[in-house]
Design a protein around this motif. Structure first.
Motif, PDB file in Angstrom:
ATOM      1  N   ASP A 117       6.971  11.484   4.617  1.00  0.00           N
ATOM      2  CA  ASP A 117       6.559  12.037   5.904  1.00  0.00           C
ATOM      3  C   ASP A 117       6.341  11.012   7.001  1.00  0.00           C
ATOM      4  O   ASP A 117       6.027  11.377   8.133  1.00  0.00           O
ATOM      5  N   GLY A 118       6.472   9.755   6.730  1.00  0.00           N
ATOM      6  CA  GLY A 118       6.260   8.755   7.761  1.00  0.00           C
ATOM      7  C   GLY A 118       4.800   8.378   7.915  1.00  0.00           C
ATOM      8  O   GLY A 118       3.909   8.889   7.236  1.00  0.00           O
ATOM      9  N   VAL A 119       4.536   7.460   8.859  1.00  0.00           N
ATOM     10  CA  VAL A 119       3.184   6.942   9.089  1.00  0.00           C
ATOM     11  C   VAL A 119       2.342   7.961   9.856  1.00  0.00           C
ATOM     12  O   VAL A 119       2.793   8.546  10.837  1.00  0.00           O
ATOM     13  N   ALA A 120       1.111   8.173   9.381  1.00  0.00           N
ATOM     14  CA  ALA A 120       0.148   9.047  10.072  1.00  0.00           C
ATOM     15  C   ALA A 120       0.755  10.407  10.391  1.00  0.00           C
ATOM     16  O   ALA A 120       0.600  10.921  11.501  1.00  0.00           O
ATOM     17  N   ALA A 121       1.398  10.999   9.410  1.00  0.00           N
ATOM     18  CA  ALA A 121       2.134  12.245   9.641  1.00  0.00           C
ATOM     19  C   ALA A 121       1.243  13.399  10.078  1.00  0.00           C
ATOM     20  O   ALA A 121       1.709  14.317  10.762  1.00  0.00           O
ATOM     21  N   ASN A 122      -0.027  13.385   9.706  1.00  0.00           N
ATOM     22  CA  ASN A 122      -0.932  14.476  10.061  1.00  0.00           C
ATOM     23  C   ASN A 122      -1.565  14.302  11.437  1.00  0.00           C
ATOM     24  O   ASN A 122      -2.388  15.135  11.845  1.00  0.00           O
ATOM     25  N   TYR A 123      -1.194  13.234  12.128  1.00  0.00           N
ATOM     26  CA  TYR A 123      -1.752  12.971  13.449  1.00  0.00           C
ATOM     27  C   TYR A 123      -0.722  13.301  14.531  1.00  0.00           C
ATOM     28  O   TYR A 123       0.476  13.426  14.263  1.00  0.00           O
ATOM     29  N   ARG A 124      -1.195  13.406  15.761  1.00  0.00           N
ATOM     30  CA  ARG A 124      -0.305  13.688  16.887  1.00  0.00           C
ATOM     31  C   ARG A 124       0.571  12.477  17.200  1.00  0.00           C
ATOM     32  O   ARG A 124       0.224  11.345  16.857  1.00  0.00           O
ATOM     33  N   PRO A 125       1.721  12.703  17.872  1.00  0.00           N
ATOM     34  CA  PRO A 125       2.666  11.600  18.125  1.00  0.00           C
ATOM     35  C   PRO A 125       2.039  10.399  18.824  1.00  0.00           C
ATOM     36  O   PRO A 125       2.364   9.257  18.506  1.00  0.00           O
ATOM     37  N   GLY A 126       1.125  10.640  19.769  1.00  0.00           N
ATOM     38  CA  GLY A 126       0.501   9.521  20.468  1.00  0.00           C
ATOM     39  C   GLY A 126      -0.310   8.637  19.535  1.00  0.00           C
ATOM     40  O   GLY A 126      -0.308   7.412  19.672  1.00  0.00           O
ATOM     41  N   VAL A 134       0.863  -1.178   0.000  1.00  0.00           N
ATOM     42  CA  VAL A 134       0.000   0.000   0.000  1.00  0.00           C
ATOM     43  C   VAL A 134       0.896   1.224   0.000  1.00  0.00           C
ATOM     44  O   VAL A 134       1.739   1.392   0.886  1.00  0.00           O
ATOM     45  N   ILE A 135       0.721   2.056  -1.005  1.00  0.00           N
ATOM     46  CA  ILE A 135       1.563   3.238  -1.184  1.00  0.00           C
ATOM     47  C   ILE A 135       0.804   4.448  -0.663  1.00  0.00           C
ATOM     48  O   ILE A 135      -0.243   4.817  -1.182  1.00  0.00           O
ATOM     49  N   GLY A 136       1.321   5.044   0.392  1.00  0.00           N
ATOM     50  CA  GLY A 136       0.665   6.162   1.048  1.00  0.00           C
ATOM     51  C   GLY A 136       0.291   5.794   2.466  1.00  0.00           C
ATOM     52  O   GLY A 136      -0.403   4.800   2.689  1.00  0.00           O
ATOM     53  N   ALA A 137       0.772   6.569   3.449  1.00  0.00           N
ATOM     54  CA  ALA A 137       0.564   6.220   4.857  1.00  0.00           C
ATOM     55  C   ALA A 137      -0.239   7.284   5.595  1.00  0.00           C
ATOM     56  O   ALA A 137      -0.042   7.501   6.780  1.00  0.00           O
ATOM     57  N   GLY A 138      -1.152   7.961   4.850  1.00  0.00           N
ATOM     58  CA  GLY A 138      -2.149   8.787   5.512  1.00  0.00           C
ATOM     59  C   GLY A 138      -3.277   7.906   6.007  1.00  0.00           C
ATOM     60  O   GLY A 138      -3.169   6.667   6.013  1.00  0.00           O
ATOM     61  N   ALA A 139      -4.391   8.509   6.390  1.00  0.00           N
ATOM     62  CA  ALA A 139      -5.507   7.743   6.935  1.00  0.00           C
ATOM     63  C   ALA A 139      -5.990   6.679   5.955  1.00  0.00           C
ATOM     64  O   ALA A 139      -6.250   5.530   6.349  1.00  0.00           O
TER      65      ALA A 139
END
Length: 390
Positions: free
Chosen positions: A205-214, A170-175
């Motif tokens: 940008d890494g996994v779930a980049a638009n979310y908070r670190p937790g 799966v290409i893309g690690a947003g929601a």
């Protein structure tokens, strides 16, 4: 356009906001307002339920809001077509046939006029642009958008997985990418398909980049628990059996699934409308074009000039009531009402059927109860608009 007693409202697209507009028109449509809906599909597939469809929790009909009953209840008419351009000066929408259209090409009008236009065509992937960024992707990858097409192709991917052990990336690690890789893993596991390998390619940008670190930590724990490999690299091309990576490496892959960010529709470029830097329709606090006051837009096709926010279905849903109110107010020559997008939104990330991560502002948690909550919300959204058409 020559003025007549009847004004023409064109609803371009049948996205989340326009579903609400149709429901509102069913309750209160002025007699002097002629409404036409232009959409290539006879239903809206609710994007929030797509991971459940992939996982096998829903069937396609569970996720679809039929368009015809809504159109009929609103006293509108539907043209099954795609938009190929807008002339905001002449106030016309150019049409091209839908791949699944039941309307013969010689009957489909080349364009339709409007006095009032609302645009809610949803997220798109520009395949020409995609080919520049990832050569081979439009040919060899299964692309999540449009969802209506993806939903019809996913069963073929399952059949391939049944025929041999597959490597799925799966290409893309947003929601969308996160939910998709969890759902695909569950689909194969629950159907007893063994030997599959799953990789999530994150991009820069890494996994779930638009979310908070937790939240990111929670996602990473769930990925590890399900033995899904996380590859912090970019996809620069796709060939048969292979994903080419920005590092120069090549990943063996039988099933590449593309869940990257979406693009602005290319047909907006020559519309004459004021656009954002990324090419989306720029709108003000009333969801109205600052350059053409008789044009409104909502959802992923638009960008708020005063209050930018992420491209997410929750914002389109929230904009629906304000859009309906302002379209009717503009038609009646009344004052428009501003719509303020929420500062925080409830986010429910499905980790396959039975588990979800929930976040709101600084707060986040997870569990089976969160997935059941998401399931109720999603089913209620579809059921609500089916009832409004009854």
């Amino acid at each position: 356009m020559r003025s007549t007693g009847i004004k023409k409202l064109v609803l371009l697209g049948a996205g989340h906001a326009h579903v609400h507009v149709l429901a509102q028109l069913a309750q209160n449509r002025p007699a002097d307002l002629d409404v036409t809906v232009v959409s290539p599909y006879p239903y809206q597939t609710y994007s929030g339920m797509t991971p459940g469809l992939v996982a096998g929790h829903y069937i396609a009909e569970d996720c679809q809001i039929p368009l015809e009953p809504l159109v009929k209840a609103a006293g509108a008419k539907w043209i099954q077509a795609r938009c190929s351009g807008i002339d905001a000066t002449e106030q016309r929408v150019r049409l091209s046939p839908s791949a699944r259209s039941q309307t013969p090409d010689d009957i489909l009008p080349p364009d339709i006029p409007y006095h009032l236009l609302s645009i809610d065509t949803g997220a798109v992937v520009d395949r020409d642009r995609l080919e520049l960024d990832m050569p081979g992707a439009s040919t060899h990858a299964l692309i999540v958008r449009p969802i209506e097409v993806f939903a019809t192709l996913w069963p073929s991917a399952l059949e391939l997985a049944r025929s041999k052990p597959v490597s799925m990336a799966v290409i893309g690690a947003g929601a969308a990418g996160i939910e998709l890789v969890f759902a695909a893993e569950q689909a194969l596991r629950t159907q007893g398909i063994s030997g599959a390998r799953f990789t999530l390619i994150t991009g820069g940008d890494g996994v779930a980049a638009n979310y908070r670190p937790g939240v990111r930590r929670r996602v990473l724990r769930q990925l590890k628990r399900r033995s899904i490999t996380v590859l912090r690299d970019t996809c620069v091309g796709i060939a048969p059996g292979m994903v080419k990576l920005g590092s120069g490496a090549e990943l063996a892959c039988d099933l590449p699934l593309l869940a990257i960010g979406t693009h602005a529709p290319p047909w907006l470029q020559d519309s004459g409308l004021t656009l954002s830097e990324a090419g989306h329709v720029l709108v003000n606090a009333f969801q109205q074009s600052p350059s053409h006051p008789n044009v409104f837009a909502a959802g992923d096709v638009s960008t708020r000039e005063d209050h930018p926010h992420p491209k997410s279905g929750v914002y389109a849903v929230r904009a629906g009531p304000a859009l309906a109110t302002n379209l009717l107010a503009h038609h009646e020559g009344q004052a428009l009402k501003p719509h303020r997008p929420p500062t925080h939104t409830l986010n429910l990330l499905s980790c396959g059927t039975g588990h979800a991560i929930v976040s709101y502002g600084l707060w986040h948690t997870e569990g089976a109860w969160a997935w059941r909550w998401k399931d109720r919300i999603d089913r209620a959204f579809v059921a609500k608009h089916m009832r409004s058409a009854a």
